[in-house]
Design a protein around this motif. Structure first.
Motif, mmCIF file in Angstrom:
data_model
loop_
_atom_site.group_PDB
_atom_site.id
_atom_site.type_symbol
_atom_site.label_atom_id
_atom_site.label_comp_id
_atom_site.label_asym_id
_atom_site.label_seq_id
_atom_site.Cartn_x
_atom_site.Cartn_y
_atom_site.Cartn_z
ATOM 1 N N UNK A 8 0.835 -1.203 0.000
ATOM 2 C CA UNK A 8 0.000 0.000 0.000
ATOM 3 C C UNK A 8 0.870 1.253 0.000
ATOM 4 N N UNK A 9 1.978 1.233 0.735
ATOM 5 C CA UNK A 9 2.902 2.368 0.733
ATOM 6 C C UNK A 9 3.483 2.617 -0.651
ATOM 7 N N UNK A 10 3.824 1.537 -1.353
ATOM 8 C CA UNK A 10 4.344 1.670 -2.718
ATOM 9 C C UNK A 10 3.297 2.219 -3.667
ATOM 10 N N UNK A 11 2.077 1.740 -3.537
ATOM 11 C CA UNK A 11 0.980 2.231 -4.370
ATOM 12 C C UNK A 11 0.741 3.711 -4.103
ATOM 13 N N UNK A 20 0.446 6.813 -13.678
ATOM 14 C CA UNK A 20 0.162 5.744 -12.721
ATOM 15 C C UNK A 20 -1.212 5.928 -12.084
ATOM 16 N N UNK A 21 -1.540 7.172 -11.736
ATOM 17 C CA UNK A 21 -2.837 7.458 -11.140
ATOM 18 C C UNK A 21 -3.954 7.036 -12.085
ATOM 19 N N UNK A 22 -3.843 7.392 -13.348
ATOM 20 C CA UNK A 22 -4.865 7.023 -14.333
ATOM 21 C C UNK A 22 -4.990 5.510 -14.458
ATOM 22 N N UNK A 23 -3.851 4.817 -14.463
ATOM 23 C CA UNK A 23 -3.868 3.359 -14.564
ATOM 24 C C UNK A 23 -4.579 2.748 -13.360
ATOM 25 N N UNK A 24 -4.246 3.223 -12.174
ATOM 26 C CA UNK A 24 -4.864 2.715 -10.942
ATOM 27 C C UNK A 24 -6.369 2.955 -10.974
ATOM 28 N N UNK A 25 -6.770 4.152 -11.369
ATOM 29 C CA UNK A 25 -8.191 4.490 -11.403
ATOM 30 C C UNK A 25 -8.958 3.661 -12.432
ATOM 31 N N UNK A 32 -9.619 -1.550 -4.420
ATOM 32 C CA UNK A 32 -8.528 -2.278 -3.770
ATOM 33 C C UNK A 32 -7.986 -1.482 -2.583
ATOM 34 N N UNK A 33 -7.875 -0.176 -2.746
ATOM 35 C CA UNK A 33 -7.395 0.678 -1.652
ATOM 36 C C UNK A 33 -8.438 0.733 -0.538
ATOM 37 N N UNK A 34 -9.715 0.848 -0.897
ATOM 38 C CA UNK A 34 -10.775 0.858 0.110
ATOM 39 C C UNK A 34 -10.746 -0.420 0.945
ATOM 40 N N UNK A 35 -10.444 -1.540 0.319
ATOM 41 C CA UNK A 35 -10.360 -2.808 1.047
ATOM 42 C C UNK A 35 -9.267 -2.770 2.124
ATOM 43 N N UNK A 36 -8.239 -1.973 1.905
ATOM 44 C CA UNK A 36 -7.143 -1.870 2.875
ATOM 45 C C UNK A 36 -7.535 -1.094 4.127
ATOM 46 N N UNK A 48 -3.443 3.733 3.019
ATOM 47 C CA UNK A 48 -4.682 3.651 2.237
ATOM 48 C C UNK A 48 -5.409 4.996 2.237
ATOM 49 N N UNK A 49 -5.494 5.635 3.387
ATOM 50 C CA UNK A 49 -6.154 6.941 3.459
ATOM 51 C C UNK A 49 -5.414 7.956 2.591
ATOM 52 N N UNK A 50 -4.101 7.975 2.711
ATOM 53 C CA UNK A 50 -3.294 8.908 1.919
ATOM 54 C C UNK A 50 -3.452 8.624 0.432
ATOM 55 N N UNK A 51 -3.451 7.351 0.058
ATOM 56 C CA UNK A 51 -3.621 6.976 -1.342
ATOM 57 C C UNK A 51 -4.972 7.447 -1.868
#
Length: 120
Positions: A8-11, A20-25, A32-36, A48-51
């Motif tokens: 999660x820190x790497x993400x 990268x942001x566009x790819x993740x979105x 996936x981040x919400x699951x964290x 996760x909150x920061x992401x």
């Protein structure tokens, strides 16, 4: 640190770059981040909150500020853990509208109540 904390820190670091942001979105990354957020590991939850904050765009705003997410942040904002409560409050103030926060406070079925606070 638990392996998900590192991931999660790497993400979190990766999503700072536009490509990268566009790819993740575009690849269900918000979910996936919400699951964290339900992790028992504090660093994973903080990342996760920061992401989520970094991933917020006009197109992702609705998903990131859905009622269950805001309820989760409201719960985290009450934590005795200052890092968690401060970051959750920052999310609520900077990412969410006051109307959305108020709406989440007034919902009868609190969907985030099952999410435990991370271990300190």
């Amino acid at each position: 640190m638990h392996k998900w904390g590192y991931i999660e820190g790497g993400l979190c670091n990766l999503c700072l770059e536009k490509q990268n942001k566009e790819y993740i979105l575009q690849n269900n990354g918000v979910q996936a981040v919400l699951d964290c957020l339900s992790s028992s590991n504090e660093d994973t939850v903080l990342s996760a909150i920061t992401t989520l904050m970094y991933l917020t765009t006009p197109l992702s705003q609705q998903e990131i500020t859905a009622v269950p997410v805001i309820q989760c942040m409201l719960r985290f904002s009450l934590s005795k853990n200052k890092r968690l409560s401060n970051l959750a409050n920052l999310f609520l103030e900077d990412i969410c509208s006051a109307d959305d926060v108020e709406k989440a406070r007034n919902v009868q079925n609190h969907t985030a109540l099952g999410i435990p606070l991370p271990k300190e």
